[in-house]
Design a protein around this motif. Structure first.
Motif, PDB file in Angstrom:
ATOM      1  N   MET A 108       1.820   7.890  27.015  1.00 25.18           N
ATOM      2  CA  MET A 108       1.021   7.446  28.153  1.00 25.18           C
ATOM      3  C   MET A 108      -0.448   7.739  27.853  1.00 25.18           C
ATOM      4  O   MET A 108      -0.752   8.512  26.960  1.00 25.18           O
ATOM      5  N   SER A 109      -1.331   7.126  28.637  1.00 25.70           N
ATOM      6  CA  SER A 109      -2.766   7.306  28.404  1.00 25.70           C
ATOM      7  C   SER A 109      -3.171   8.755  28.677  1.00 25.70           C
ATOM      8  O   SER A 109      -3.139   9.209  29.813  1.00 25.70           O
ATOM      9  N   ARG A 110      -3.547   9.444  27.613  1.00 27.44           N
ATOM     10  CA  ARG A 110      -3.888  10.856  27.738  1.00 27.44           C
ATOM     11  C   ARG A 110      -5.160  11.048  28.554  1.00 27.44           C
ATOM     12  O   ARG A 110      -5.197  11.822  29.503  1.00 27.44           O
ATOM     13  N   GLY A 112      -6.720   8.819  30.515  1.00 21.54           N
ATOM     14  CA  GLY A 112      -6.596   8.253  31.858  1.00 21.54           C
ATOM     15  C   GLY A 112      -5.919   9.212  32.818  1.00 21.54           C
ATOM     16  O   GLY A 112      -6.432   9.479  33.918  1.00 21.54           O
ATOM     17  N   TRP A 113      -4.786   9.770  32.403  1.00 18.77           N
ATOM     18  CA  TRP A 113      -4.045  10.660  33.304  1.00 18.77           C
ATOM     19  C   TRP A 113      -4.752  11.987  33.504  1.00 18.77           C
ATOM     20  O   TRP A 113      -4.678  12.599  34.571  1.00 18.77           O
TER      21      TRP A 113
END
Ligand SMILES: [Zn+2]
Ligand SMILES: [Zn+2]
Length: 201
Positions: A108-110, A112-113
């Motif tokens: 997952m988007s590191r 972004g999260w």
């Protein structure tokens, strides 16, 4: 049933038959917890310490600069409050660090999260992350395809990844006595319906 920790193999005894499961995936609870802790980066610990220290500094500052003589601004009152605040801030920062490391290993988007975890107020970004996060993946030891944690077999090469029920072939815990899906008794002396055979190259 015996468990050989050094070789990472698990034996399921069923009647006269013995099935040996090679376990490339460790699923001991304690090591799993330590694995989770390990993904929090050193930066997160650094910022958590910084947050804790800031809470302490705020306490000292508040007591030193107080000119009102209010009893609230004394060390015995403010110290527990500061400690509690510091612990909450540190845990919050460590949780953001966990989201940062966990997002990466789940594809997952590191960034972004991590930003969502930091900027959405009341820890809602962190809650949202735990609700929406994808299942954890790893690589098949045989063909290195991306497989989900908990898969019994690799969908591409049929390499066995976890202990599976000999009857319904679903992924089971190595310590299970009965299959949680079909009720198959791993200790009973009934004839096995099928024995999973991992493809060998
Ligand atoms: Zn494979
Ligand atoms: Zn089963």
């Amino acid at each position: 049933m015996t468990r050989d920790l050094h070789k990472g193999a698990v034996d399921l005894r069923r009647g006269n038959e013995l099935w040996r499961f090679e376990m490339p995936v460790r699923n001991e609870t304690s090591t799993r917890f330590m694995d989770e802790i390990r993904i929090i980066s050193r930066w997160a610990y650094f910022f958590a310490f910084l947050g804790f220290a800031a809470a302490g500094a705020a306490i000292v500052f508040a007591t030193l600069t107080d000119r009102t003589g209010d009893r609230f601004y004394t060390l015995p009152v403010l110290l527990p409050l500061g400690l509690l605040g510091g612990i909450i801030i540190a845990c919050y920062v460590l949780l953001i660090g966990y989201v940062n490391g966990d997002a990466a290993r789940r594809g997952m988007s590191r960034l972004g999260w991590t930003l969502l975890a930091i900027f959405i107020p009341h820890a809602l970004g962190i809650v949202l992350y735990f609700v929406l996060r994808k299942p954890r993946t790893l690589n098949c030891p045989q063909c290195s395809a991306v497989v989900e944690l908990g898969f019994g077999f690799c969908p591409r090469c049929r390499c066995r990844l976890n202990a599976v029920c000999p009857k319904c072939q679903r992924s089971v815990n190595a310590s299970d006595k009965f299959c949680p899906y079909c009720g198959c008794d791993f200790g009973a002396s009934v004839n096995p319906v099928s024995v999973p055979v991992p493809s060998q190259s």
